[in-house]
Structure formats: structure tokens, C-alpha cells
Design a protein around this motif. Structure first.
Motif, PDB file in Angstrom:
ATOM      1  N   THR A   1       2.606 -22.813 -29.730  1.00 25.14           N
ATOM      2  CA  THR A   1       3.663 -21.903 -30.158  1.00 25.14           C
ATOM      3  C   THR A   1       3.070 -20.922 -31.161  1.00 25.14           C
ATOM      4  OG1 THR A   1       5.377 -23.583 -29.827  1.00 25.14           O
ATOM      5  CG2 THR A   1       5.917 -21.725 -31.254  1.00 25.14           C
TER       6      THR A   1
ATOM      7  N   ARG B   1      14.267 -18.083 -25.266  1.00 27.11           N
ATOM      8  CA  ARG B   1      15.443 -17.889 -26.107  1.00 27.11           C
ATOM      9  C   ARG B   1      16.635 -18.422 -25.336  1.00 27.11           C
ATOM     10  NH1 ARG B   1      19.623 -14.171 -27.113  1.00 27.11           N
ATOM     11  NH2 ARG B   1      20.263 -14.150 -29.307  1.00 27.11           N
TER      12      ARG B   1
ATOM     13  N   ALA C   1      14.839 -16.005 -35.315  1.00 23.40           N
ATOM     14  CA  ALA C   1      14.423 -17.404 -35.410  1.00 23.40           C
ATOM     15  C   ALA C   1      14.686 -18.190 -34.134  1.00 23.40           C
ATOM     16  CB  ALA C   1      15.122 -18.065 -36.589  1.00 23.40           C
ATOM     17  N   GLU C   2      15.615 -17.730 -33.283  1.00 19.04           N
ATOM     18  CA  GLU C   2      15.939 -18.493 -32.079  1.00 19.04           C
ATOM     19  C   GLU C   2      14.953 -18.223 -30.948  1.00 19.04           C
ATOM     20  OE1 GLU C   2      19.880 -17.518 -31.071  1.00 19.04           O
ATOM     21  OE2 GLU C   2      20.705 -18.015 -33.016  1.00 19.04           O
ATOM     22  N   THR C   3      14.107 -17.222 -31.072  1.00 25.65           N
ATOM     23  CA  THR C   3      13.154 -16.874 -30.024  1.00 25.65           C
ATOM     24  C   THR C   3      11.810 -17.528 -30.305  1.00 25.65           C
ATOM     25  OG1 THR C   3      14.234 -14.747 -29.649  1.00 25.65           O
ATOM     26  CG2 THR C   3      11.976 -14.997 -28.852  1.00 25.65           C
ATOM     27  N   GLU C   4      11.240 -18.136 -29.261  1.00 29.16           N
ATOM     28  CA  GLU C   4       9.955 -18.803 -29.393  1.00 29.16           C
ATOM     29  C   GLU C   4       8.981 -18.190 -28.386  1.00 29.16           C
ATOM     30  OE1 GLU C   4       8.616 -23.256 -28.413  1.00 29.16           O
ATOM     31  OE2 GLU C   4       9.999 -23.136 -30.107  1.00 29.16           O
TER      32      GLU C   4
ATOM     33  N   ARG D   1       4.553 -29.843 -34.103  1.00 22.75           N
ATOM     34  CA  ARG D   1       5.531 -28.765 -33.985  1.00 22.75           C
ATOM     35  C   ARG D   1       4.982 -27.568 -33.208  1.00 22.75           C
ATOM     36  NH1 ARG D   1       7.682 -24.429 -37.289  1.00 22.75           N
ATOM     37  NH2 ARG D   1       9.965 -24.335 -37.071  1.00 22.75           N
ATOM     38  N   ASP D   2       3.664 -27.375 -33.232  1.00 19.05           N
ATOM     39  CA  ASP D   2       3.092 -26.171 -32.646  1.00 19.05           C
ATOM     40  C   ASP D   2       2.307 -26.404 -31.355  1.00 19.05           C
ATOM     41  OD1 ASP D   2       4.093 -24.486 -34.633  1.00 19.05           O
ATOM     42  OD2 ASP D   2       2.392 -24.888 -35.955  1.00 19.05           O
TER      43      ASP D   2
ATOM     44  N   GLN E   1       5.179 -18.728 -26.678  1.00 19.06           N
ATOM     45  CA  GLN E   1       4.124 -19.713 -26.476  1.00 19.06           C
ATOM     46  C   GLN E   1       2.984 -19.094 -25.669  1.00 19.06           C
ATOM     47  OE1 GLN E   1       6.094 -22.898 -24.403  1.00 19.06           O
ATOM     48  NE2 GLN E   1       7.047 -23.728 -26.245  1.00 19.06           N
TER      49      GLN E   1
ATOM     50  N   GLU F   1      18.878 -26.702 -26.356  1.00 19.60           N
ATOM     51  CA  GLU F   1      17.482 -27.121 -26.269  1.00 19.60           C
ATOM     52  C   GLU F   1      16.897 -26.898 -24.878  1.00 19.60           C
ATOM     53  OE1 GLU F   1      17.104 -31.259 -26.997  1.00 19.60           O
ATOM     54  OE2 GLU F   1      18.419 -31.847 -25.340  1.00 19.60           O
TER      55      GLU F   1
ATOM     56  N   ARG G   1       7.982 -17.880 -33.847  1.00 22.47           N
ATOM     57  CA  ARG G   1       9.363 -18.381 -33.771  1.00 22.47           C
ATOM     58  C   ARG G   1      10.289 -17.378 -34.421  1.00 22.47           C
ATOM     59  NH1 ARG G   1       6.809 -23.465 -34.462  1.00 22.47           N
ATOM     60  NH2 ARG G   1       7.450 -24.956 -32.843  1.00 22.47           N
TER      61      ARG G   1
END
Length: 341
Positions: free
Chosen positions: A338, A79, A25-28, A282-283, A30, A171, A341
Motif C-alpha cells: 500500500t 475506494r 482517507a477512504e482511497t487506497e 498494515r502496508d 496499491q 471492507e 491512503r
């Protein structure tokens, strides 16, 4: 040495980012579309005040425009406290970047050559694409050009102070370190040339048709630091990196059947990026960025080919010093989505 250490650390961080067990969940992730406009020029100069075997002391300067639109794709793995950005942009096809100029000149004893970029001996930076001054032109040509170009980049950002915060509070904002590997390739065709030349029988002005082509490849290793500030839906970012690199080029004069090849080209400069992102939801985000790039290199030119008597002179000529200087800046816009996630 510093670039090598940074690259090694970057590979370790990249491995941590893309390892399957880290994609939680901590990896995004894009993906983005990139559109922009570039303005600038690239100047190729060679010359010497020392006479060659024919007794001629002089040189030449070729000015190539870099005014063009570009588009591309981006991919980012985020991340905290690390970000990995991949991107590629291109003109897409051969485009008209503006007119080129080709000057041939003599170099009198009072002419000068001044180093561009960083001069560590004098602790100064000279931001000019022109190296030779005081030349006296005996030939000057203007022509149309076609340009095809693409740029590839891998950029790593590391936010060192985020490491000391709880995962829930990270962040990726504040001070960060940045390092990149960039590869760019440009190919020019010069045609519909109109030339003025001063000869012993009088001046000539008229069309000479096709001119030359130039292929230029540059591998760069920028390293620097930046700062990111978040305020509501807006994110402001500034990044400055010192740049070092290697380049090889081939300048082919078609009518004369001569190749000028740049060897052992190495240079320095900088990369500057200033940008703002706005979160639509959000995305989705949109971004606008200003960028500036300088790359000033110095190398040696080797010549082969030629027709008739000129072929003999080319064969007897040795290495000559050459400077290849690039100044460019522009604006780009990015649409970011994104996708995981």
C-alpha cells in the motif's frame, strides 16, 4: 451490448476514483510485483472436405506451446465500493516455451469439425483446443520455438451491497461484479524443424531448417461475478467471467514465402481466478492465485505470396475458414504494498 454498457459504467466509476477531490482517507492505492508460471497451448487449424481448384481436400494444424514463466507490475485504486486494477505481464524476452508441431492432412468424407467453446444452439460448452477430427496426415513436422509475449489488463470490481453500509463499515467483501478489457500479443519463431512427409516417390524424414513465424493479437472483454471472504489476516477470492473477443494473426512460412492472415476473428471462452491474500502488516500483503483461460475463435484466412507455381494457386485461392483455440492455466504470486491512503 452488455459489454458496452458495462464499459461505460466502468469509465464513470474510474473517473470518480481518480478525481483529485476523491483522494482522501477512504482511497487506497496499491502497487505490486507479479511472478508466475503459465502452461498451455494454442492450436491453429484450417481445412475443408470440399476440394480446391487442384482437387485437394484437406488442411493443416499448427500446435504452439505456451509453457513459460512471466513477471509484471500491478497498480490498484480502491475506494469502496469500487476497485480499479491495472496490470501488465510479459516473458521479458524471447524464451523457449516447448516444441511446436505442424501437421498437413487430407480430410475424408467421414472427418468432422466440432465447434469449441460455447454452443448456444445446443446449450453446451466443449473445452477442447482441437476442432478437426478424422484427418489423415501425409506430413508431420516437429520443431523448436521461441516465444515473446505480453498481456495488459484493466479490471473493475463493484461491490453493490457495500453501497448500503456506512463508510466506516465498508471492507469490499462479499458478492461483486467484475468486468475487464484485456489485450495480449504473442510472437513465435519456429526453427530446427524435422519433417516427415509421404510423397509419391516414397517417404522422407529429415531436417528442413527454419519453419515459420506466428504473430497473434487478441482484444478481450470479460464480464462476470465473484465473491470475496475475509477471515483474520486472510482474504479468499473467486472470480469467474465469460469472455468474448476479437483477434488478428499472421502466419508467415519463410521458405515458401507465403503469408496466412486471419481476418474477422471472433471468439468466446472464460476466465477463472481463485486466490488467497495474507496481510503481513498494515502496508504489505502476499498473494497466491490460480488462473485458467479459454479463448476459442473462428475467422477466415487470406493468403498471399508464394514461389513459382504455388504463387498462382495462392492467387486463385479465396477465403478459407480457420480456428484459433487457446487453452492455458497457471499459478502466480504477488507482493503487494500500500503506497497511499
Amino acid at each position: 451490448m452488455q459489454a458496452g454498457l458495462f464499459a461505460g459504467a466502468g469509465l464513470v466509476l474510474i473517473g470518480q476514483l481518480i478525481a483529485p477531490q476523491q483522494l482522501h482517507a477512504e482511497t487506497e492505492i496499491q502497487a505490486s510485483l507479479i511472478f508466475g508460471r503459465n502452461q498451455g497451448e494454442q492450436i491453429f487449424e484450417t481445412g475443408s472436405r470440399t476440394p480446391d481448384i487442384t482437387g485437394f481436400a484437406g488442411g493443416s494444424r499448427l500446435t504452439y506451446p505456451r509453457n513459460h514463466n512471466f513477471a509484471g507490475l500491478g497498480l490498484a485504486f480502491i475506494r469502496s465500493p469500487v476497485e480499479l486494477h491495472l496490470r501488465g505481464t510479459t516473458t521479458g524476452w524471447y524464451i523457449d516455451p516447448g516444441g511446436a508441431r505442424n501437421e498437413d492432412f487430407t480430410l475424408p468424407s467421414n472427418s468432422t469439425e466440432t465447434r469449441n467453446g460455447f454452443d448456444t444452439g445446443k446449450w453446451r460448452f466443449r473445452d477442447s483446443a482441437y476442432t478437426i477430427a478424422g484427418n489423415q496426415n501425409f506430413a508431420d513436422a516437429r520443431a523448436r520455438t521461441s516465444l515473446s509475449r505480453y498481456d495488459l489488463e484493466v479490471l473493475v470490481r463493484v461491490f453493490p451491497f457495500q453501497m448500503f453500509l456506512p463508510v466506516s463499515a465498508r471492507e469490499n467483501s462479499g458478492f461483486y461484479l467484475g468486468g475487464a478489457v484485456r489485450y495480449s500479443y504473442a510472437k513465435y519463431y519456429v526453427y530446427d524443424a524435422i519433417q516427415y512427409i509421404r510423397t509419391t516417390t516414397g517417404p522422407f524424414l529429415g531436417p528442413i531448417g527454419i519453419g515459420n513465424s506466428l504473430a497473434d493479437a487478441v482484444l478481450e472483454f470479460p464480464v462476470g461475478a465473484g465473491y470475496r471472504y475475509r477471515h483474520g489476516d486472510f482474504t479468499y477470492d473467486a472470480l469467474f467471467m465469460l469472455n468474448s473477443g476479437y483477434n488478428r494473426s499472421r502466419d508467415h512460412h519463410i521458405q515458401r514465402a507465403i503469408n496466412f492472415r486471419i481476418r474477422q476473428g471472433a471468439g468466446d471462452g472464460f476466465l477463472l481466478r481463485l486466490g488467497v491474500d495474507y496481510s503481513l502488516n498494515r502496508d504489505y500483503k502476499i498473494a497466491a492465485r490460480f488462473f485458467g483461460r479459454r479463448y476459442y475463435s473462428r475467422g477466415f484466412i487470406e493468403t498471399d505470396g508464394g514461389l513459382g507455381q504455388e504463387a498462382l494457386l495462392v492467387g486463385l485461392s479465396g477465403k478459407q475458414q480457420v480456428w484459433l483455440s487457446t487453452k492455458e492455466a497457471g499459478l502466480e504470486f504477488e507482493i503487494i504494498r500500500t503506497i497511499a491512503r
